[in-house]
Scaffold this motif. Structure first.
Motif, short mmCIF file in Angstrom:
data_model
loop_
_atom_site.label_atom_id
_atom_site.label_comp_id
_atom_site.label_asym_id
_atom_site.label_seq_id
_atom_site.Cartn_x
_atom_site.Cartn_y
_atom_site.Cartn_z
N LEU A 7 -17.13 8.65 -0.45
CA LEU A 7 -17.16 7.84 -1.49
C LEU A 7 -16.17 8.57 -2.63
CD1 LEU A 7 -20.72 6.59 -2.18
CD2 LEU A 7 -18.79 5.51 -1.69
N VAL A 8 -16.49 10.05 -2.62
CA VAL A 8 -15.83 10.87 -3.55
C VAL A 8 -14.18 10.78 -3.37
CG1 VAL A 8 -15.26 13.26 -4.20
CG2 VAL A 8 -17.68 12.36 -4.12
N ARG A 24 -12.75 8.22 -1.71
CA ARG A 24 -12.16 6.83 -2.36
C ARG A 24 -12.08 6.88 -3.92
NH1 ARG A 24 -16.65 3.32 0.02
NH2 ARG A 24 -15.69 1.70 -1.17
N ALA A 25 -12.98 7.45 -4.52
CA ALA A 25 -12.91 7.41 -6.20
C ALA A 25 -11.54 8.23 -6.48
CB ALA A 25 -14.29 7.93 -6.44
N GLU A 80 -8.25 6.61 -6.50
CA GLU A 80 -8.21 5.75 -7.47
C GLU A 80 -7.99 6.68 -8.80
OE1 GLU A 80 -10.61 2.32 -8.64
OE2 GLU A 80 -11.16 2.42 -6.68
N ASN A 81 -8.94 7.59 -9.26
CA ASN A 81 -8.69 8.25 -10.50
C ASN A 81 -9.47 9.53 -10.38
OD1 ASN A 81 -9.12 8.86 -13.06
ND2 ASN A 81 -9.57 6.86 -13.70
N GLU A 134 -9.26 12.34 -12.36
CA GLU A 134 -9.66 12.60 -13.66
C GLU A 134 -10.94 12.34 -13.83
OE1 GLU A 134 -8.07 11.32 -17.39
OE2 GLU A 134 -6.64 13.05 -17.21
N MET A 135 -11.22 10.91 -13.52
CA MET A 135 -12.63 10.58 -13.83
C MET A 135 -13.63 11.22 -12.79
SD MET A 135 -14.20 8.66 -15.85
CE MET A 135 -15.79 9.34 -15.93
N VAL A 136 -13.21 11.33 -11.55
CA VAL A 136 -14.02 12.19 -10.46
C VAL A 136 -14.52 13.55 -11.25
CG1 VAL A 136 -14.25 13.22 -8.38
CG2 VAL A 136 -13.28 10.92 -8.25
N GLN A 137 -13.57 14.32 -11.83
CA GLN A 137 -13.75 15.61 -12.39
C GLN A 137 -14.79 15.41 -13.45
OE1 GLN A 137 -10.85 18.91 -12.27
NE2 GLN A 137 -9.29 17.31 -12.61
N ALA A 138 -14.48 14.40 -14.29
CA ALA A 138 -15.33 14.35 -15.48
C ALA A 138 -16.65 14.10 -15.11
CB ALA A 138 -14.74 13.05 -16.41
N LEU A 139 -17.00 13.30 -13.85
CA LEU A 139 -18.34 13.18 -13.27
C LEU A 139 -19.06 14.46 -12.75
CD1 LEU A 139 -17.70 9.88 -11.66
CD2 LEU A 139 -19.08 10.30 -13.88
N GLY A 140 -18.40 15.68 -12.84
CA GLY A 140 -18.84 16.87 -12.48
C GLY A 140 -18.61 17.22 -11.07
N ILE A 141 -17.53 16.51 -10.58
CA ILE A 141 -17.14 17.01 -9.07
C ILE A 141 -15.98 17.77 -8.95
CG2 ILE A 141 -16.28 15.94 -6.84
CD1 ILE A 141 -18.10 13.32 -7.78
N ASN A 142 -15.97 18.89 -8.28
CA ASN A 142 -14.83 19.79 -8.01
C ASN A 142 -13.56 19.12 -7.13
OD1 ASN A 142 -12.81 21.75 -7.72
ND2 ASN A 142 -14.52 23.57 -7.23
N TYR A 195 -14.97 19.37 -14.51
CA TYR A 195 -16.23 19.40 -13.60
C TYR A 195 -17.39 20.36 -13.96
CZ TYR A 195 -15.12 23.31 -10.72
OH TYR A 195 -14.94 24.44 -10.10
N ALA A 252 -19.10 18.88 -17.30
CA ALA A 252 -19.67 17.73 -16.82
C ALA A 252 -21.16 18.42 -16.21
CB ALA A 252 -19.34 16.84 -15.81
N PHE A 263 -14.21 2.85 -10.90
CA PHE A 263 -13.42 3.01 -9.60
C PHE A 263 -13.54 1.38 -9.02
CE2 PHE A 263 -15.63 7.27 -9.94
CZ PHE A 263 -14.40 7.80 -10.29
N ARG A 274 -25.34 13.79 -8.74
CA ARG A 274 -25.10 14.97 -8.40
C ARG A 274 -26.16 15.46 -7.25
NH1 ARG A 274 -22.46 15.78 -13.39
NH2 ARG A 274 -24.08 16.27 -14.74
#
Lengths: 295, 232
Positions: free
Chosen positions: A174-175, A177-178, A181-182, A184-192, B71, B74, B88, B102
């Motif tokens: 899922l990460v 695929r996300a 698409e984007n 930057e937004m994946v990072q802003a959700l707390g994902i490295n 990250y 966040a 997305f 998380r």
């Protein structure tokens, strides 16, 4: 009818091998925006490393054994993981977001890998046999189905289904695929996202190395230029299928495989031109590729 | 909870933030107002680390978070709802929420249930792809996604932008509930919405904080609104 069944069968088998090369390239470009010109060389290195194990052990045992073929496949996968990790950490990581430097750096990696192969294994073509149990043919409807081709199709389908399930069901999928698409937004959700990049690069390289190893017995030989020859085809597949789309890569690879099979039979010099034409038509109708996400 | 001091941010050669300063007290809704191009969105992005600031200080719960990657920011408990929602599009509503989680423990799933009770439209569209949602549903999903983890501070950038009035009302009602247990920093052009939700405001102009006060003061002072926001 028999002719068409044969060509379709051959085309799908070739398409599945191209898919193994292109799927990783597509994910790497789609998620990481990295133009990886070294992908073909990594495919070729996997072929040599796996084949070395296959031939060396097979030579000792005195034949093309399926067991040593399996060990060769495993060796190609392990080399893919190691190479992917080293290349991403030492070179790709330094050039994220800079396409010009990516082209220069990955071309450099390509040249180094090709020279390494020449140093270790020489420039000559190496003949590769198929494992004995996969060397036969089965006749159905007056068509001969090669066992190795059937194996390649089955292997490709398993990889494709596995990848689709991983992308659909797992968190990392899922990460990815996300991220395609984007980012930057994946990072802003707390994902490295950098860690995900490393995973995807290793995964793509491993697929390429496995594809390279399987290519040897398919063609009956390997050579230091095999990656270069297939890179252009792989880029065409990625463009037709859509950046970052595994399903798109599979559809496009089969399409290109079929066109290769038909053109090889009817008009061999036109094979590349037809693939280019397919790409041009798809991009004109749908610029994001057959199954590429609209950003 | 959040304190921003002398924030200076460049985008390429353009000096966008030229000394933004404000404070967000815990349990309140602080609103950043200003005309187009005042630097509101860049301020939000600089706090998140998406457009890193060149100098200044961003203190979250007493610790400087300015040099941190997005990250990490966040993970410290700052939820971000961007101006364009950034849903997305190829992922379903369910998958959008799952990407944001998380942990998939009991507490997180309970928060998700709470979010769905807040936004029943999302529950109805649970299996629909993000790209097929209406503007209002996208906004709800973006807010829900930012809140699905423990989020002491929520940054929301123009939640009413481009929404139909009925959707603005729904989002506003949800924010009224959210503000009961989450501190909010809100950027909003829609003064009606900002004034109903906000407790305190700051006005930015040309990348600087030029005015601040209680929201009640701004509601009453037409001259002030005209001068800094161009509205009466």
């Amino acid at each position: 009818m028999e002719l068409h069944l044969t060509l379709i069968f051959n085309g799908i088998a070739t398409g599945m091998l191209i898919f193994l090369l292109a799927a990783g390239l597509s994910l790497i470009f789609g998620l990481m925006s990295v133009l990886n010109f070294a992908h073909g060389a990594l495919f070729m290195f996997g072929a040599y490393a796996g084949t070395y194990v296959y031939i060396l052990l097979g030579g000792w045992a005195g034949g093309w054994s399926i067991f040593y073929f399996g060990l060769g496949l495993l060796a190609a996968a392990v080399i893919g993981i190691i190479l992917g990790f080293i290349v991403e950490r030492t070179t790709i990581r330094q050039v994220y977001g800079d396409h010009l430097r990516q082209i220069l750096v990955t071309t450099g990696v390509m040249l180094v890998v090709m020279e390494l192969v020449r140093v270790f294994w020489g420039s000559n073509v190496i003949q590769v046999g198929r494992p004995q149990v996969l060397d036969g043919r089965t006749e159905m409807m007056n068509v001969l189905f090669g066992h190795y081709r059937l194996f390649i199709i089955a292997f490709g389908v398993i990889v494709l289904v596995g990848m689709l399930i991983m992308l659909k069901k797992s968190k990392i999928g899922l990460v990815v695929r996300a991220g395609v698409e984007n980012k930057e937004m994946v990072q802003a959700l707390g994902i490295n996202v950098r860690r995900v990049f490393t995973f995807v690069f290793i995964f793509g390289t491993t697929l390429a190395c496995i594809g390279g190893f399987l290519w040897g017995p398919y063609q009956g030989q390997i050579n230091p230029n095999m990656g270069m020859d297939l890179m252009l085809i792989a880029f065409i597949v990625v463009a037709i299928g859509g950046m970052g789309s595994v399903g798109g890569s599979a559809v496009a690879a089969i399409l290109v495989g079929l066109s290769e099979a038909y053109m090889a039979y009817f008009f061999p010099p036109g094979a590349l031109a037809v693939n280019m034409l397919i790409m041009a038509v798809v991009l004109l109708v749908k610029p994001t590729g057959l199954l590429g996400a609209t950003r | 909870m959040l304190k921003v001091n002398q924030l200076q941010t460049y985008i390429e050669q353009f000096h966008i933030l030229q000394g933004v300063e404000f404070e967000v007290p815990e349990g309140q809704v602080t609103v950043i107002l200003g005309r187009n191009g005042a630097g509101k969105t860049t301020t939000m992005r600089s706090i998140m680390g998406l457009t890193p600031a060149k100098s200044g200080e961003i203190l979250f719960q007493g610790k400087n978070i300015m040099a941190l990657p997005p990250y990490v920011t966040a993970k410290k408990g700052i939820g971000y709802v961007p101006e364009d929602q950034d849903i997305f599009g190829t992922l379903t509503v369910e998958e959008n929420m799952r990407v944001a989680m998380r942990k998939e423990d009991k507490a997180t799933l309970e928060r998700q249930e709470w979010i769905l009770s807040l936004f029943p439209d999302l529950k109805a569209a649970w299996k629909r792809k993000g790209g097929n949602l209406s503007g209002g549903q996208k906004q709800m999903l973006s807010i829900g996604r930012a809140l699905v983890n423990e989020t002491p501070l929520l940054l929301i950038d123009e939640p009413s932008k481009g929404l139909a009035p009925i959707m603005v009302k729904k989002v506003m009602e949800a924010l009224q509930i959210i503000k009961n247990d989450t501190t909010v920093l809100l950027v909003e052009q829609n003064f009606m919405m900002a004034s109903r939700i906000g407790d305190y405001f700051y006005i930015l102009d040309e990348g600087r904080t030029v005015y601040q006060g209680e929201m009640e003061q701004l509601r009453k002072d037409e001259e002030l609104r005209k001068k800094y926001l161009g509205i009466s």
